[in-house]
Design a protein around this motif. Structure first.
Motif: not given
Length: 268
Positions: A11-20
């Motif tokens: 979801e847009p608010q989870q976008l940073q999870n791609i880096f983890a």
């Protein structure tokens, strides 16, 4: 040849999870950034992590949500699609994206309007083709639409004919092809010189589930054999759905499997 993972997982608010997720990979892979220009949260998160995205190899999905390329100039849908695509071109230039994916349509198809929709979407593609030159961007055309969702604009033979005719290279989405009952081996053989990338995921042969590569009725090992024989240098984009987001270990296993098999193919 390179491997990418799509932010379609989040979801847009989870976008940073791609880096983890990337940190769990045994070997470096890139990111297919799925822009959601209709979402203020996505735009905020993109700006927040912009510098981090610049550190990774990038491909871009074309705008999807709120976007329809089979609508003629003068319509609200056309105007919005062009605004969103301009944003995508700008992002491509800044992130030095390898390509941008184009869908001829996303809407349901009225069989009586099918040829008109094809004509309009190809006209819009031609306009975007000219715009892409200004941004040094590369558009690739995807087989979009699912028979069960009544939004499949091109059937198998029509897609092949279109792919052989347009100047753009092709991104073959094997999950879409499988859900539509297409002969994937035949398509790959016919379009071997045109296919530059794949979206890979699996499903039950009917719904567009975007499940993991071995979670469905598509024989992924058979696809790998076709890949090795006909398109060993094509990029692979893992495009899983949001239901897979929490299974980071499983995603890492899938990418390790792909990497092991296609790296050997590309090195021959």
């Amino acid at each position: 040849m390179a491997i990418y993972i799509s932010t379609n997982l989040y979801e847009p608010q989870q976008l940073q999870n791609i880096f983890a997720l990337l940190k769990k990979m045994s070997l470096p892979i890139g990111i297919e950034l799925f822009p959601e220009w209709q979402s203020e949260i996505f735009c905020k998160m993109l700006n927040m992590y912009y510098d981090e995205f610049k550190k990774h190899p990038i491909t871009l999905h074309g705008p999807y949500y709120g976007t329809e390329h089979s609508r003629a100039e003068g319509t609200e849908e056309y105007a919005r699609a062009m605004v969103y695509f301009k944003k995508t071109f700008e992002l491509s230039r800044e992130l030095k994206a390898r390509h941008i994916v184009y869908h001829h349509n996303n809407c349901r198809i009225d069989i009586g309007q099918k040829q008109e929709l094809i004509t309009v979407s190809e006209k819009n593609l031609a306009k975007l083709r000219r715009e892409a030159v200004k941004f040094k961007a590369k558009i690739v055309v995807e087989n979009a639409g699912i028979l069960a969702h009544k939004n499949m604009l091109f059937d198998q033979d029509e897609f092949i004919e279109m792919a052989e005719r347009v100047p753009e290279k092709i991104l073959l989405d094997i999950g879409h092809a499988h859900a539509n009952g297409w002969n994937i081996k035949y398509i790959i053989e016919r379009l071997a010189d045109k296919i530059i990338a794949y979206h890979v995921h699996n499903n039950d042969g009917y719904e567009d589930k975007h499940d993991r590569i071995f979670h469905g009725t598509l024989d992924f090992a058979d696809f790998i054999n076709c890949y090795k024989k006909y398109t060993p240098n094509a990029d692979i984009v893992v495009e899983y759905g949001k239901q897979c987001a929490m299974d980071s270990e499983g995603i890492a296993e899938d990418i390790d499997y792909i990497k092991k098999n296609i790296t050997a193919a590309a090195s021959k």
